[in-house]
Motif scaffolding. Structure first.
Motif, PDB file in Angstrom:
ATOM      1  N   PRO A  85       0.822  -1.210   0.000  1.00 51.87           N
ATOM      2  CA  PRO A  85       0.000   0.000   0.000  1.00 51.87           C
ATOM      3  C   PRO A  85       0.857   1.261   0.000  1.00 51.87           C
ATOM      4  CG  PRO A  85       0.209  -0.866   2.216  1.00 51.87           C
ATOM      5  CD  PRO A  85       0.994  -1.785   1.330  1.00 51.87           C
ATOM      6  N   THR A  86       0.249   2.380  -0.371  1.00 44.00           N
ATOM      7  CA  THR A  86       0.947   3.665  -0.419  1.00 44.00           C
ATOM      8  C   THR A  86       0.156   4.670   0.436  1.00 44.00           C
ATOM      9  OG1 THR A  86      -0.351   4.409  -2.300  1.00 44.00           O
ATOM     10  CG2 THR A  86       1.687   3.220  -2.794  1.00 44.00           C
ATOM     11  N   MET A  87       0.593   5.921   0.393  1.00 45.20           N
ATOM     12  CA  MET A  87      -0.121   6.971   1.138  1.00 45.20           C
ATOM     13  C   MET A  87      -1.555   7.123   0.608  1.00 45.20           C
ATOM     14  SD  MET A  87       1.094   8.158   3.828  1.00 45.20           S
ATOM     15  CE  MET A  87       0.089   9.573   4.295  1.00 45.20           C
ATOM     16  N   LYS A  88      -1.764   6.734  -0.639  1.00 48.97           N
ATOM     17  CA  LYS A  88      -3.105   6.822  -1.231  1.00 48.97           C
ATOM     18  C   LYS A  88      -4.105   6.000  -0.405  1.00 48.97           C
ATOM     19  CE  LYS A  88      -5.191   5.769  -5.516  1.00 48.97           C
ATOM     20  NZ  LYS A  88      -4.985   4.990  -6.739  1.00 48.97           N
ATOM     21  N   GLU A  89      -3.714   4.793  -0.033  1.00 54.18           N
ATOM     22  CA  GLU A  89      -4.594   3.928   0.755  1.00 54.18           C
ATOM     23  C   GLU A  89      -4.802   4.512   2.164  1.00 54.18           C
ATOM     24  OE1 GLU A  89      -2.226   2.513  -1.355  1.00 54.18           O
ATOM     25  OE2 GLU A  89      -3.893   2.085  -2.724  1.00 54.18           O
ATOM     26  N   VAL A  90      -3.723   5.091   2.721  1.00 52.00           N
ATOM     27  CA  VAL A  90      -3.838   5.704   4.050  1.00 52.00           C
ATOM     28  C   VAL A  90      -4.858   6.846   3.996  1.00 52.00           C
ATOM     29  CG1 VAL A  90      -2.602   6.965   5.869  1.00 52.00           C
ATOM     30  CG2 VAL A  90      -1.480   5.061   4.676  1.00 52.00           C
ATOM     31  N   ASN A  91      -4.753   7.683   2.961  1.00 51.70           N
ATOM     32  CA  ASN A  91      -5.695   8.805   2.826  1.00 51.70           C
ATOM     33  C   ASN A  91      -7.124   8.334   2.602  1.00 51.70           C
ATOM     34  OD1 ASN A  91      -3.811  10.872   3.243  1.00 51.70           O
ATOM     35  ND2 ASN A  91      -3.100  10.723   1.129  1.00 51.70           N
ATOM     36  N   TYR A  92      -7.235   7.216   1.919  1.00 50.93           N
ATOM     37  CA  TYR A  92      -8.558   6.614   1.689  1.00 50.93           C
ATOM     38  C   TYR A  92      -9.225   6.268   3.027  1.00 50.93           C
ATOM     39  CZ  TYR A  92     -11.919   3.226  -0.255  1.00 50.93           C
ATOM     40  OH  TYR A  92     -13.048   2.539  -0.595  1.00 50.93           O
ATOM     41  N   VAL A  93      -8.436   5.689   3.925  1.00 53.05           N
ATOM     42  CA  VAL A  93      -8.961   5.311   5.248  1.00 53.05           C
ATOM     43  C   VAL A  93      -9.238   6.547   6.101  1.00 53.05           C
ATOM     44  CG1 VAL A  93      -8.418   4.095   7.401  1.00 53.05           C
ATOM     45  CG2 VAL A  93      -7.894   3.035   5.197  1.00 53.05           C
ATOM     46  N   ILE A  94      -8.351   7.538   6.016  1.00 50.60           N
ATOM     47  CA  ILE A  94      -8.565   8.780   6.777  1.00 50.60           C
ATOM     48  C   ILE A  94      -9.908   9.408   6.384  1.00 50.60           C
ATOM     49  CG2 ILE A  94      -7.737  11.169   7.084  1.00 50.60           C
ATOM     50  CD1 ILE A  94      -4.879  10.059   6.957  1.00 50.60           C
ATOM     51  N   PRO A 143       5.276  -0.229  16.540  1.00 55.49           N
ATOM     52  CA  PRO A 143       4.822   1.162  16.448  1.00 55.49           C
ATOM     53  C   PRO A 143       5.159   1.820  15.115  1.00 55.49           C
ATOM     54  CG  PRO A 143       6.810   1.017  17.782  1.00 55.49           C
ATOM     55  CD  PRO A 143       6.484  -0.371  17.354  1.00 55.49           C
ATOM     56  N   ARG A 144       5.819   1.082  14.234  1.00 57.06           N
ATOM     57  CA  ARG A 144       6.171   1.690  12.938  1.00 57.06           C
ATOM     58  C   ARG A 144       5.431   1.007  11.806  1.00 57.06           C
ATOM     59  NH1 ARG A 144      10.461   5.512  12.886  1.00 57.06           N
ATOM     60  NH2 ARG A 144      10.640   5.849  10.668  1.00 57.06           N
ATOM     61  N   ALA A 145       5.188   1.753  10.748  1.00 55.10           N
ATOM     62  CA  ALA A 145       4.478   1.194   9.605  1.00 55.10           C
ATOM     63  C   ALA A 145       5.364   1.274   8.372  1.00 55.10           C
ATOM     64  CB  ALA A 145       3.205   1.974   9.359  1.00 55.10           C
ATOM     65  N   SER A 146       5.246   0.291   7.515  1.00 56.69           N
ATOM     66  CA  SER A 146       6.021   0.398   6.290  1.00 56.69           C
ATOM     67  C   SER A 146       5.079   0.495   5.094  1.00 56.69           C
ATOM     68  CB  SER A 146       7.035  -0.747   6.224  1.00 56.69           C
ATOM     69  OG  SER A 146       6.729  -1.622   5.212  1.00 56.69           O
ATOM     70  N   LEU A 147       5.385   1.453   4.239  1.00 55.93           N
ATOM     71  CA  LEU A 147       4.580   1.721   3.048  1.00 55.93           C
ATOM     72  C   LEU A 147       5.475   1.628   1.826  1.00 55.93           C
ATOM     73  CD1 LEU A 147       2.434   4.907   3.789  1.00 55.93           C
ATOM     74  CD2 LEU A 147       1.663   2.537   3.756  1.00 55.93           C
ATOM     75  N   LYS A 148       4.861   1.609   0.665  1.00 57.11           N
ATOM     76  CA  LYS A 148       5.635   1.634  -0.578  1.00 57.11           C
ATOM     77  C   LYS A 148       5.560   3.034  -1.181  1.00 57.11           C
ATOM     78  CE  LYS A 148       6.170  -2.894  -0.577  1.00 57.11           C
ATOM     79  NZ  LYS A 148       7.385  -3.464  -0.049  1.00 57.11           N
ATOM     80  N   ASP A 149       6.603   3.383  -1.906  1.00 53.04           N
ATOM     81  CA  ASP A 149       6.525   4.579  -2.746  1.00 53.04           C
ATOM     82  C   ASP A 149       7.386   4.315  -3.976  1.00 53.04           C
ATOM     83  OD1 ASP A 149       9.138   4.899  -1.964  1.00 53.04           O
ATOM     84  OD2 ASP A 149       8.896   6.924  -1.178  1.00 53.04           O
ATOM     85  N   LYS A 150       7.624   5.371  -4.757  1.00 51.97           N
ATOM     86  CA  LYS A 150       8.338   5.173  -6.032  1.00 51.97           C
ATOM     87  C   LYS A 150       9.723   4.556  -5.820  1.00 51.97           C
ATOM     88  CE  LYS A 150       6.303   9.270  -7.682  1.00 51.97           C
ATOM     89  NZ  LYS A 150       6.712  10.302  -6.739  1.00 51.97           N
ATOM     90  N   THR A 151      10.370   4.870  -4.694  1.00 51.61           N
ATOM     91  CA  THR A 151      11.736   4.408  -4.503  1.00 51.61           C
ATOM     92  C   THR A 151      11.807   3.003  -3.893  1.00 51.61           C
ATOM     93  OG1 THR A 151      11.824   5.338  -2.286  1.00 51.61           O
ATOM     94  CG2 THR A 151      12.536   6.768  -4.089  1.00 51.61           C
ATOM     95  N   GLY A 152      10.687   2.434  -3.507  1.00 52.44           N
ATOM     96  CA  GLY A 152      10.720   1.114  -2.876  1.00 52.44           C
ATOM     97  C   GLY A 152       9.841   1.121  -1.650  1.00 52.44           C
ATOM     98  N   SER A 153      10.461   0.877  -0.479  1.00 50.95           N
ATOM     99  CA  SER A 153       9.639   0.898   0.721  1.00 50.95           C
ATOM    100  C   SER A 153      10.131   1.987   1.659  1.00 50.95           C
ATOM    101  CB  SER A 153       9.696  -0.461   1.411  1.00 50.95           C
ATOM    102  OG  SER A 153      11.023  -0.832   1.627  1.00 50.95           O
ATOM    103  N   LEU A 154       9.250   2.508   2.447  1.00 52.10           N
ATOM    104  CA  LEU A 154       9.680   3.487   3.445  1.00 52.10           C
ATOM    105  C   LEU A 154       8.998   3.184   4.769  1.00 52.10           C
ATOM    106  CD1 LEU A 154       8.158   7.039   2.874  1.00 52.10           C
ATOM    107  CD2 LEU A 154       7.144   4.992   1.936  1.00 52.10           C
ATOM    108  N   SER A 155       9.728   3.462   5.832  1.00 52.10           N
ATOM    109  CA  SER A 155       9.223   3.150   7.161  1.00 52.10           C
ATOM    110  C   SER A 155       8.773   4.454   7.798  1.00 52.10           C
ATOM    111  CB  SER A 155      10.364   2.490   7.929  1.00 52.10           C
ATOM    112  OG  SER A 155      10.119   2.498   9.291  1.00 52.10           O
ATOM    113  N   LYS A 156       7.555   4.468   8.325  1.00 56.36           N
ATOM    114  CA  LYS A 156       7.016   5.709   8.885  1.00 56.36           C
ATOM    115  C   LYS A 156       6.660   5.524  10.353  1.00 56.36           C
ATOM    116  CE  LYS A 156       4.565   8.510   5.604  1.00 56.36           C
ATOM    117  NZ  LYS A 156       5.073   9.693   5.534  1.00 56.36           N
ATOM    118  N   ILE A 157       6.817   6.596  11.096  1.00 55.39           N
ATOM    119  CA  ILE A 157       6.488   6.524  12.519  1.00 55.39           C
ATOM    120  C   ILE A 157       4.964   6.491  12.684  1.00 55.39           C
ATOM    121  CG2 ILE A 157       6.590   9.043  12.832  1.00 55.39           C
ATOM    122  CD1 ILE A 157       7.891   8.226  15.625  1.00 55.39           C
ATOM    123  N   ALA A 158       4.492   5.670  13.612  1.00 59.91           N
ATOM    124  CA  ALA A 158       3.065   5.603  13.915  1.00 59.91           C
ATOM    125  C   ALA A 158       2.945   5.292  15.406  1.00 59.91           C
ATOM    126  CB  ALA A 158       2.388   4.555  13.062  1.00 59.91           C
TER     127      ALA A 158
END
Ligand code: ZN
Length: 364
Positions: A85-94, A143-158
């Motif tokens: 998933p990407t930030m698009k899916e996160v925004n969908y849930v928000i 407590p961390r989430a990993s998402l995908k973006d153009k460069t591969g995967s990124l880990s975000k604080i949650a």
């Protein structure tokens, strides 16, 4: 003497229920955790059927106002790896949560659904409950989430989940490959802790003995249970999930992912860039841990043997990743998070050293 000024914040799950046929207990858990009634269930098409609808029914029958959202699945084109998933899916849930005016969220699904729920809750400043339907990595409790973006995967604080409800009868129905991958992710804590100790000694990085011991213990317990980690065995899920939860707790104690993410995770994230969509996160971390433990001069054979026993990949061939991509990922891995010091140092491995490492450990 220097004045004492240290302080620390630790956020833990409040209630953890794990075991056979525990789904029904979701209503009790929700009642104990909150007086709020309006909940958003986050699922995808599959997990809605597996468990989402059932949880929805249980909660609406117990006086909760339930909305269910299914994150759109990726459009898979032949042989083209999808970043999901990407930030698009996160925004969908928000959006869904805002529209429904939900007080809290429940993530019902595999790692990706839970990661999306985790980030959406964080952005919304709401709490969430994690209800995994598979256990392909330790994200159900971290407590961390990993998402995908153009460069591969990124880990975000949650944030950590406020409740975890892991029904082993449901998780044991997921493909065994996922569970084996989750176990490999837990085992890779061993190299992550070694990296952390090194960073502590060399760079004076803050180190938590408690967090490191918890993390190592979760790996060691699983190592001893290798023979019990088999396909079709619900007890295997029971053992693995408990270790994943302790691993998540270790990260909560540390306040960062150091106890469960070191050079082997950087290697895995780099593979997501150079050879995307081939193997699972935990599978890649397991193979990474074999090699990083070799570099640390530790017992790497123990990790390789464990992965073999449980049926997780130990070679490039089993990961379905070309040998030269393994070497490439080894050489560039430290660029994933240059500020996180590991056994790969600041310059990374030379091509010769990377090749030699992968060969000696039997990965290529
Ligand atoms: Zn991981």
């Amino acid at each position: 003497m220097e004045r004492f000024t240290k302080y620390k914040t630790m956020i833990f799950p409040r209630e953890v229920i794990v075991g056979h046929n525990t789904t029904d207990q979701i209503k009790g858990m929700c009642r104990r955790i909150t007086t709020s009634k309006n909940v958003l269930l986050v699922t995808d098409k599959n997990t809605k059927k597996i468990s989402g609808d059932k949880i929805g029914k249980i909660l609406s029958g117990s006086g909760f106002e339930v909305n269910i959202t299914a994150i759109p699945s990726p459009m898979i084109k032949k042989d083209v790896p999808v970043a999901w998933p990407t930030m698009k899916e996160v925004n969908y849930v928000i959006k869904a949560a805002s529209k429904a005016e939900s007080d809290f969220l429940i993530g019902v699904g595999g790692g990706s659904v839970i990661d999306v729920t985790k980030l959406a809750s964080y952005e919304l400043s709401k709490f969430y409950i994690s209800a995994p339907t598979s256990a392909a990595h330790d994200g159900m409790a971290s407590p961390r989430a990993s998402l995908k973006d153009k460069t591969g995967s990124l880990s975000k604080i949650a944030v950590s989940p406020t409740g975890i409800l892991a029904d082993t009868s449901i998780i044991s129905k997921a493909p065994y490959r996922m569970l084996a991958s989750g176990c490999a992710d837990v085992i890779s804590n061993l190299s992550a802790v070694k990296d952390w100790e090194l960073a502590h000694r060399l760079k004076n990085e803050e180190f938590s003995t408690f967090a490191a011991s918890l993390s190592e213990t979760s790996s060691r317990l699983l190592l001893h249970k290798a023979e019990d980690i088999r396909s079709g065995l619900e007890e295997a899920v029971w053992q693995a999930v408990k270790c994943m939860i302790v691993s998540g707790v270790a990260m909560s104690v540390a306040g960062n992912t150091r106890p469960a993410s070191g050079s082997e995770h950087m290697f895995s994230h780099m593979l997501d860039r150079v050879a995307p969509g081939k193997a699972l996160h935990g599978e890649q971390c397991g193979v990474g841990a074999i090699m990083m433990m070799y570099l640390h001069g530790e017992n790497w054979e123990e990790i390789r043997d464990f992965l073999k026993i449980i049926g997780a990949p130990t070679t490039a061939k089993e990961l379905k990743i070309p040998k030269k991509k393994i070497v490439e990922a080894l050489m560039d891995a430290q660029n994933i998070r240059p500020e996180r010091y590991t056994i790969l140092g600041e310059q990374g491995l030379t091509q010769d050293a990377a090749k030699k490492l992968a060969k000696i450990t039997g990965v290529i």
